[in-house]
Design a protein around this motif. Structure first.
Motif, PDB file in Angstrom:
ATOM      1  N   THR A 196       0.828  -1.204   0.000  1.00  0.00           N
ATOM      2  CA  THR A 196       0.000   0.000   0.000  1.00  0.00           C
ATOM      3  C   THR A 196       0.860   1.251   0.000  1.00  0.00           C
ATOM      4  N   HIS A 197       1.957   1.239   0.744  1.00  0.00           N
ATOM      5  CA  HIS A 197       2.845   2.411   0.798  1.00  0.00           C
ATOM      6  C   HIS A 197       3.547   2.615  -0.547  1.00  0.00           C
ATOM      7  N   PHE A 198       3.957   1.515  -1.196  1.00  0.00           N
ATOM      8  CA  PHE A 198       4.521   1.631  -2.538  1.00  0.00           C
ATOM      9  C   PHE A 198       3.474   2.188  -3.504  1.00  0.00           C
ATOM     10  N   ALA A 199       2.240   1.725  -3.366  1.00  0.00           N
ATOM     11  CA  ALA A 199       1.172   2.194  -4.254  1.00  0.00           C
ATOM     12  C   ALA A 199       0.970   3.699  -4.122  1.00  0.00           C
ATOM     13  N   ARG A 200       0.992   4.185  -2.883  1.00  0.00           N
ATOM     14  CA  ARG A 200       0.806   5.625  -2.682  1.00  0.00           C
ATOM     15  C   ARG A 200       1.954   6.419  -3.297  1.00  0.00           C
ATOM     16  N   TYR A 201       3.165   5.871  -3.238  1.00  0.00           N
ATOM     17  CA  TYR A 201       4.304   6.559  -3.863  1.00  0.00           C
ATOM     18  C   TYR A 201       4.139   6.601  -5.381  1.00  0.00           C
ATOM     19  N   LEU A 202       3.688   5.494  -5.984  1.00  0.00           N
ATOM     20  CA  LEU A 202       3.521   5.466  -7.439  1.00  0.00           C
ATOM     21  C   LEU A 202       2.431   6.442  -7.892  1.00  0.00           C
ATOM     22  N   VAL A 203       1.420   6.644  -7.068  1.00  0.00           N
ATOM     23  CA  VAL A 203       0.395   7.650  -7.382  1.00  0.00           C
ATOM     24  C   VAL A 203       0.984   9.047  -7.217  1.00  0.00           C
ATOM     25  N   GLU A 204       1.689   9.262  -6.115  1.00  0.00           N
ATOM     26  CA  GLU A 204       2.321  10.564  -5.849  1.00  0.00           C
ATOM     27  C   GLU A 204       3.272  10.950  -6.986  1.00  0.00           C
ATOM     28  N   SER A 205       3.963   9.964  -7.552  1.00  0.00           N
ATOM     29  CA  SER A 205       4.938  10.219  -8.609  1.00  0.00           C
ATOM     30  C   SER A 205       4.296  10.403  -9.982  1.00  0.00           C
ATOM     31  N   GLY A 206       2.991  10.196 -10.085  1.00  0.00           N
ATOM     32  CA  GLY A 206       2.310  10.345 -11.365  1.00  0.00           C
ATOM     33  C   GLY A 206       2.422   9.139 -12.266  1.00  0.00           C
ATOM     34  N   ILE A 207       2.964   8.043 -11.765  1.00  0.00           N
ATOM     35  CA  ILE A 207       3.108   6.836 -12.585  1.00  0.00           C
ATOM     36  C   ILE A 207       1.754   6.168 -12.778  1.00  0.00           C
ATOM     37  N   CYS A 208       0.906   6.257 -11.768  1.00  0.00           N
ATOM     38  CA  CYS A 208      -0.455   5.724 -11.848  1.00  0.00           C
ATOM     39  C   CYS A 208      -1.423   6.786 -11.339  1.00  0.00           C
ATOM     40  N   SER A 209      -2.668   6.693 -11.778  1.00  0.00           N
ATOM     41  CA  SER A 209      -3.642   7.711 -11.388  1.00  0.00           C
ATOM     42  C   SER A 209      -4.235   7.449 -10.015  1.00  0.00           C
ATOM     43  N   ASP A 210      -4.295   6.190  -9.593  1.00  0.00           N
ATOM     44  CA  ASP A 210      -4.805   5.870  -8.267  1.00  0.00           C
ATOM     45  C   ASP A 210      -4.222   4.528  -7.836  1.00  0.00           C
ATOM     46  N   THR A 211      -4.483   4.155  -6.584  1.00  0.00           N
ATOM     47  CA  THR A 211      -3.878   2.932  -6.066  1.00  0.00           C
ATOM     48  C   THR A 211      -4.451   1.686  -6.749  1.00  0.00           C
ATOM     49  N   TYR A 212      -5.682   1.766  -7.257  1.00  0.00           N
ATOM     50  CA  TYR A 212      -6.258   0.615  -7.947  1.00  0.00           C
ATOM     51  C   TYR A 212      -5.486   0.329  -9.235  1.00  0.00           C
ATOM     52  N   GLU A 213      -5.070   1.398  -9.930  1.00  0.00           N
ATOM     53  CA  GLU A 213      -4.258   1.197 -11.135  1.00  0.00           C
ATOM     54  C   GLU A 213      -2.904   0.596 -10.781  1.00  0.00           C
ATOM     55  N   VAL A 214      -2.337   1.014  -9.649  1.00  0.00           N
ATOM     56  CA  VAL A 214      -1.049   0.450  -9.227  1.00  0.00           C
ATOM     57  C   VAL A 214      -1.154  -1.068  -9.120  1.00  0.00           C
ATOM     58  N   PHE A 215      -2.209  -1.539  -8.449  1.00  0.00           N
ATOM     59  CA  PHE A 215      -2.318  -2.978  -8.236  1.00  0.00           C
ATOM     60  C   PHE A 215      -2.699  -3.720  -9.510  1.00  0.00           C
ATOM     61  N   ARG A 216      -3.286  -3.038 -10.484  1.00  0.00           N
ATOM     62  CA  ARG A 216      -3.536  -3.676 -11.778  1.00  0.00           C
ATOM     63  C   ARG A 216      -2.245  -3.842 -12.570  1.00  0.00           C
ATOM     64  N   ARG A 217      -1.313  -2.881 -12.425  1.00  0.00           N
ATOM     65  CA  ARG A 217      -0.106  -2.882 -13.242  1.00  0.00           C
ATOM     66  C   ARG A 217       1.143  -3.389 -12.528  1.00  0.00           C
ATOM     67  N   PHE A 218       1.164  -3.269 -11.222  1.00  0.00           N
ATOM     68  CA  PHE A 218       2.350  -3.612 -10.439  1.00  0.00           C
ATOM     69  C   PHE A 218       1.936  -4.345  -9.161  1.00  0.00           C
ATOM     70  N   LEU A 219       2.906  -4.911  -8.480  1.00  0.00           N
ATOM     71  CA  LEU A 219       2.796  -5.367  -7.086  1.00  0.00           C
ATOM     72  C   LEU A 219       1.893  -6.574  -6.870  1.00  0.00           C
ATOM     73  N   THR A 220       1.289  -7.112  -7.927  1.00  0.00           N
ATOM     74  CA  THR A 220       0.522  -8.346  -7.795  1.00  0.00           C
ATOM     75  C   THR A 220       1.168  -9.427  -8.652  1.00  0.00           C
ATOM     76  N   GLU A 221       0.851 -10.663  -8.351  1.00  0.00           N
ATOM     77  CA  GLU A 221       1.535 -11.797  -8.971  1.00  0.00           C
ATOM     78  C   GLU A 221       1.532 -11.680 -10.493  1.00  0.00           C
ATOM     79  N   GLY A 222       2.723 -11.857 -11.081  1.00  0.00           N
ATOM     80  CA  GLY A 222       2.882 -11.761 -12.515  1.00  0.00           C
ATOM     81  C   GLY A 222       3.225 -10.377 -13.015  1.00  0.00           C
ATOM     82  N   HIS A 223       3.356  -9.393 -12.096  1.00  0.00           N
ATOM     83  CA  HIS A 223       3.660  -8.016 -12.464  1.00  0.00           C
ATOM     84  C   HIS A 223       4.911  -7.540 -11.720  1.00  0.00           C
ATOM     85  N   PRO A 224       5.569  -6.489 -12.240  1.00  0.00           N
ATOM     86  CA  PRO A 224       6.781  -5.983 -11.584  1.00  0.00           C
ATOM     87  C   PRO A 224       6.501  -5.540 -10.144  1.00  0.00           C
TER      88      PRO A 224
END
Length: 287
Positions: free
Chosen positions: A139-167
């Motif tokens: 969750t803390h990584f997700a908030r950083y990725l949103v803060e950095s503009g890499i993803c628009s929200d934490t739900y996008e983070v978990f769709r693209r990263f941090l879950t099995e099969g993703h970076p």
């Protein structure tokens, strides 16, 4: 008849783990939103319990101690909520400390994988969002990725990263189901399976989880939770009755900006069930 209509919210998180509000802010929010019985259930941590109880009583709320323990079961991570235990129990505190201890190395490996995917500085960025460095999490990584503009929200983070099969996905071996249940029950509390619909278990795996949980002394299951859809309330009401488990209710609230379900917003438990608070009357800290 059991009081299934009590507005109890027995699952939420503060800055002590991966929420964004303090225990005091959560208590006030719960009271303002009509909650009558509240529990703070930070991940693998009881460090906010005394603050939460004091804040609850100041707001006129009855309180149950709580935590949410990460458990490895059948190749999945599942969560067991503990309610009504002694927050100063030494065995429980030591077990939670050992469970937390693996998060640091896991976080550094997540950051290494994200860097290979072109995302630099994620470990330091995640730390800025972690109120408790011992509990740095996805969750803390997700908030950083949103803060950095890499993803628009934490739900996008978990769709693209941090879950099995993703970076950025790094599995971790957590506590055993047996240990988690025993830490809670030996400290005088009740063990509850948290949001069972979330885990993607097969029917056989889910039956094994409920069977082993009951065998170890577990007594409850979350039926109405922010992580369940309405049709799943009925499924897990049936499971509660099949296994002779009490039913719990909790929003799994983390943040005003991120959570689908706010404190106190859930519908009542089905009337045919025994609420966990009926079995924990002597453990409720009255306002």
């Amino acid at each position: 008849m059991p009081n299934t209509y009590l507005n109890a919210d027995l699952h939420c998180h503060s800055v002590v783990s991966d929420g964004t509000l303090t225990p005091e802010q959560l208590a006030r929010r719960a009271a303002d939103r009509g909650v009558q019985l509240w529990a703070l259930t930070d991940h693998d941590e009881v460090g906010g319990q005394h603050r939460a109880a004091q804040a609850a009583h100041a707001c006129g709320l009855d309180y149950l101690t709580g935590t949410e323990i990460s458990v490895s079961f059948a190749g999945h991570t599942v969560h067991i909520v503990g309610l009504g235990f002694d927050a100063d129990d030494a065995q429980l505190s030591q077990g939670l400390y050992e469970t937390r201890n693996g998060r640091g190395p896991r976080a550094k490996e997540m950051a290494r994988q994200l860097e290979l995917a072109g995302i630099a500085g994620s470990y330091e960025g995640a730390l800025r969002h972690a109120g408790n460095p011992e509990l740095i999490s996805r969750t803390h990584f997700a908030r950083y990725l949103v803060e950095s503009g890499i993803c628009s929200d934490t739900y996008e983070v978990f769709r693209r990263f941090l879950t099995e099969g993703h970076p950025g996905y790094v599995p971790h071996v957590w506590a055993s189901l047996r240990d988690a249940v025993h830490w809670i029950t030996d400290a005088g509390g009740m063990a509850v399976i948290a949001h069972p619909a979330r885990y993607g278990l097969t029917a056989n795996e889910e039956y094994a989880l409920f069977s082993e949980f009951k065998q170890h002394g577990g007594q409850g299951v979350e039926v109405v939770t922010g992580s369940h859809h309405p049709h799943e309330y009925a499924i897990y009401a049936d499971m509660a009755q099949e296994f002779g488990l009490a039913a719990s209710r909790g929003s799994d609230f983390h943040s005003p900006e991120e959570s689908h379900t706010d404190l106190g917003d859930l519908p009542p438990l089905p009337a045919r069930l025994t609420p966990v608070w009926e079995l924990l009357q002597e453990r409720i800290q009255r306002a």
